[in-house]
Design a protein around this motif. Structure first.
Motif, PDB file in Angstrom:
ATOM      1  N   ASP A  32       0.927  -1.142   0.023  1.00 22.73           N
ATOM      2  CA  ASP A  32       0.143   0.118   0.180  1.00 22.73           C
ATOM      3  C   ASP A  32       0.879   1.350   0.127  1.00 22.73           C
ATOM      4  OD1 ASP A  32      -2.177   1.513   0.060  1.00 22.73           O
ATOM      5  OD2 ASP A  32      -2.609   1.374   2.079  1.00 22.73           O
ATOM      6  N   THR A  33       1.525   1.332  -0.956  1.00 20.44           N
ATOM      7  CA  THR A  33       2.463   2.816  -1.337  1.00 20.44           C
ATOM      8  C   THR A  33       2.123   3.995  -1.818  1.00 20.44           C
ATOM      9  OG1 THR A  33       3.080   1.505  -3.345  1.00 20.44           O
ATOM     10  CG2 THR A  33       4.640   1.075  -1.360  1.00 20.44           C
ATOM     11  N   MET A  34       0.686   3.674  -2.418  1.00 19.84           N
ATOM     12  CA  MET A  34       0.045   4.743  -3.338  1.00 19.84           C
ATOM     13  C   MET A  34       0.065   6.054  -2.332  1.00 19.84           C
ATOM     14  SD  MET A  34       0.289   3.425  -5.959  1.00 19.84           S
ATOM     15  CE  MET A  34      -0.440   3.946  -7.561  1.00 19.84           C
ATOM     16  N   PRO A  35      -0.451   6.214  -1.024  1.00 21.50           N
ATOM     17  CA  PRO A  35      -0.499   7.451  -0.359  1.00 21.50           C
ATOM     18  C   PRO A  35       1.110   8.054  -0.354  1.00 21.50           C
ATOM     19  CG  PRO A  35      -1.763   5.619   0.832  1.00 21.50           C
ATOM     20  CD  PRO A  35      -0.998   5.178  -0.386  1.00 21.50           C
ATOM     21  N   ILE A  36       2.012   7.261  -0.233  1.00 17.95           N
ATOM     22  CA  ILE A  36       3.518   7.747   0.028  1.00 17.95           C
ATOM     23  C   ILE A  36       3.850   8.326  -1.414  1.00 17.95           C
ATOM     24  CG2 ILE A  36       5.705   7.148   0.617  1.00 17.95           C
ATOM     25  CD1 ILE A  36       4.348   4.729   2.203  1.00 17.95           C
ATOM     26  N   HIS A  37       3.753   7.297  -2.445  1.00 22.15           N
ATOM     27  CA  HIS A  37       3.873   8.159  -3.706  1.00 22.15           C
ATOM     28  C   HIS A  37       3.138   9.226  -3.936  1.00 22.15           C
ATOM     29  CE1 HIS A  37       6.216   5.020  -5.894  1.00 22.15           C
ATOM     30  NE2 HIS A  37       5.540   4.107  -5.561  1.00 22.15           N
ATOM     31  N   TYR A  38       1.781   9.427  -3.609  1.00 26.24           N
ATOM     32  CA  TYR A  38       0.953  10.625  -3.926  1.00 26.24           C
ATOM     33  C   TYR A  38       1.740  11.903  -2.930  1.00 26.24           C
ATOM     34  CZ  TYR A  38      -2.791  14.030  -3.615  1.00 26.24           C
ATOM     35  OH  TYR A  38      -3.343  14.989  -3.363  1.00 26.24           O
ATOM     36  N   ILE A  39       2.013  11.654  -1.984  1.00 23.41           N
ATOM     37  CA  ILE A  39       2.861  12.684  -1.046  1.00 23.41           C
ATOM     38  C   ILE A  39       3.843  13.278  -1.709  1.00 23.41           C
ATOM     39  CG2 ILE A  39       3.571  13.648   1.176  1.00 23.41           C
ATOM     40  CD1 ILE A  39       0.524  13.239   1.123  1.00 23.41           C
ATOM     41  N   ALA A  40       4.770  12.261  -2.187  1.00 21.37           N
ATOM     42  CA  ALA A  40       6.081  12.790  -2.791  1.00 21.37           C
ATOM     43  C   ALA A  40       5.970  13.479  -4.001  1.00 21.37           C
ATOM     44  CB  ALA A  40       6.888  11.386  -2.905  1.00 21.37           C
ATOM     45  N   TRP A  41       4.882  12.933  -5.018  1.00 22.64           N
ATOM     46  CA  TRP A  41       4.652  13.530  -6.279  1.00 22.64           C
ATOM     47  C   TRP A  41       3.938  14.991  -5.845  1.00 22.64           C
ATOM     48  CZ3 TRP A  41       6.744  12.992 -10.720  1.00 22.64           C
ATOM     49  CH2 TRP A  41       7.157  11.773 -11.343  1.00 22.64           C
ATOM     50  N   LYS A  42       3.102  15.289  -4.924  1.00 25.64           N
ATOM     51  CA  LYS A  42       2.391  16.236  -4.642  1.00 25.64           C
ATOM     52  C   LYS A  42       3.450  17.424  -4.274  1.00 25.64           C
ATOM     53  CE  LYS A  42      -1.261  18.215  -1.369  1.00 25.64           C
ATOM     54  NZ  LYS A  42      -2.174  18.603  -2.143  1.00 25.64           N
ATOM     55  N   ASN A  43       4.464  17.086  -3.249  1.00 26.61           N
ATOM     56  CA  ASN A  43       5.701  18.004  -2.899  1.00 26.61           C
ATOM     57  C   ASN A  43       6.654  18.267  -4.017  1.00 26.61           C
ATOM     58  OD1 ASN A  43       4.515  17.952  -0.376  1.00 26.61           O
ATOM     59  ND2 ASN A  43       5.942  16.263   0.452  1.00 26.61           N
ATOM     60  N   ALA A  44       6.798  17.245  -5.068  1.00 28.45           N
ATOM     61  CA  ALA A  44       7.722  17.698  -5.946  1.00 28.45           C
ATOM     62  C   ALA A  44       7.110  18.473  -6.995  1.00 28.45           C
ATOM     63  CB  ALA A  44       8.068  16.112  -6.520  1.00 28.45           C
ATOM     64  N   ALA A  45       6.044  18.231  -7.330  1.00 24.83           N
ATOM     65  CA  ALA A  45       5.347  19.046  -8.204  1.00 24.83           C
ATOM     66  C   ALA A  45       4.916  20.573  -7.730  1.00 24.83           C
ATOM     67  CB  ALA A  45       3.671  18.497  -8.650  1.00 24.83           C
TER      68      ALA A  45
ATOM     69  N   SER B 131      13.949  14.149  -7.673  1.00 25.95           N
ATOM     70  CA  SER B 131      13.555  14.469  -6.142  1.00 25.95           C
ATOM     71  C   SER B 131      12.278  13.943  -5.522  1.00 25.95           C
ATOM     72  CB  SER B 131      13.427  16.060  -6.280  1.00 25.95           C
ATOM     73  OG  SER B 131      12.028  16.327  -6.876  1.00 25.95           O
ATOM     74  N   LYS B 132      11.244  13.526  -6.327  1.00 19.87           N
ATOM     75  CA  LYS B 132      10.226  12.785  -6.010  1.00 19.87           C
ATOM     76  C   LYS B 132      10.483  11.409  -5.418  1.00 19.87           C
ATOM     77  CE  LYS B 132       7.186   9.449  -6.757  1.00 19.87           C
ATOM     78  NZ  LYS B 132       7.243   8.036  -6.743  1.00 19.87           N
ATOM     79  N   GLU B 133      11.408  10.522  -6.373  1.00 16.75           N
ATOM     80  CA  GLU B 133      11.950   9.171  -5.758  1.00 16.75           C
ATOM     81  C   GLU B 133      12.584   9.269  -4.647  1.00 16.75           C
ATOM     82  OE1 GLU B 133      11.431   5.452  -8.098  1.00 16.75           O
ATOM     83  OE2 GLU B 133      10.452   7.229  -7.347  1.00 16.75           O
TER      84      GLU B 133
END
Length: 202
Positions: free
Chosen positions: A24-37, A80-82
């Motif tokens: 269940d990594t999607m919430p973590i991916h989402y926050i990382a993308w949100k911050n990078a964007a 930076s997102k990764e």
């Protein structure tokens, strides 16, 4: 308690997406993308995240460039997102109904993971939730030319486990992945019907 995921008796091989399916990594991916964007003035919504789910790292930035008329360096933003994701990926929990299937069929049916993530980070993700003890076959974004919704990822998985596509069952959470499985001529389970998705809920 969600109902147990049933696997039809004629199925000869199981293929699993990784992010949002096994882990269940999607919430973590989402926050990382949100911050990078946000650093580039882009509001990264949950709707946008769902639309882009399954697309590899740098092509996601290329899509954002097209959508928002930007000229962001894909490697710069992607890395930076990764990095942020990698710093927080230890917080991910296994998706229990899917792990139950993996435990049930371990040693009974051949299994593989087919993901849009890079090989190194996918192996780390599999190790963190312990699924690497059960599945050692992995097709990552680094192993294919065409990414989901193209069926190449899942067709390579079928080849790795030695099972005809029509006899494979794919477990997926993303629209592009579900399309990829269908195009490959495989049966598919949408795992989002079996657990609570919490994207965007911090």
């Amino acid at each position: 308690m969600t109902a147990k995921i049933e696997v039809s008796p004629e199925i000869k091989g199981l293929i699993f997406d990784l992010d949002g399916t096994i882990s269940d990594t999607m919430p973590i991916h989402y926050i990382a993308w949100k911050n990078a964007a946000a650093r580039y003035g882009i509001e990264f919504t949950t709707e946008l995240f769902e639309q882009l789910a399954g697309i590899p790292l740098y092509p996601t930035v290329e899509k954002l460039n097209k959508l928002f008329n930007k000229n962001i360096d894909p490697q710069e933003m992607g890395d930076s997102k990764e990095q942020e994701y990698e710093n927080n990926m230890h917080k991910a929990r296994p998706v229990e109904p899917v792990m139950e299937v993996i435990h049930r069929y371990h040693g009974q049916l051949p299994m593989a993971v087919g993901t849009g993530g890079g090989r190194q980070i996918s192996q780390k993700s599999m190790h963190l939730i312990g699924v690497d003890q059960y599945i050692d076959k992995l097709v990552s974004a680094d192993d294919v030319t065409h990414h989901k919704p193209h069926p190449e990822t899942f067709l390579k998985c079928a080849e790795l486990i030695g099972v005809a596509p029509k006899d494979c069952l794919v477990f997926e959470d993303g629209i592009l992945g579900i399309q990829a499985a269908q195009t490959a001529g495989m049966q598919v389970v949408d795992v989002t019907k079996h657990y609570e998705v919490t994207i965007g809920q911090e």
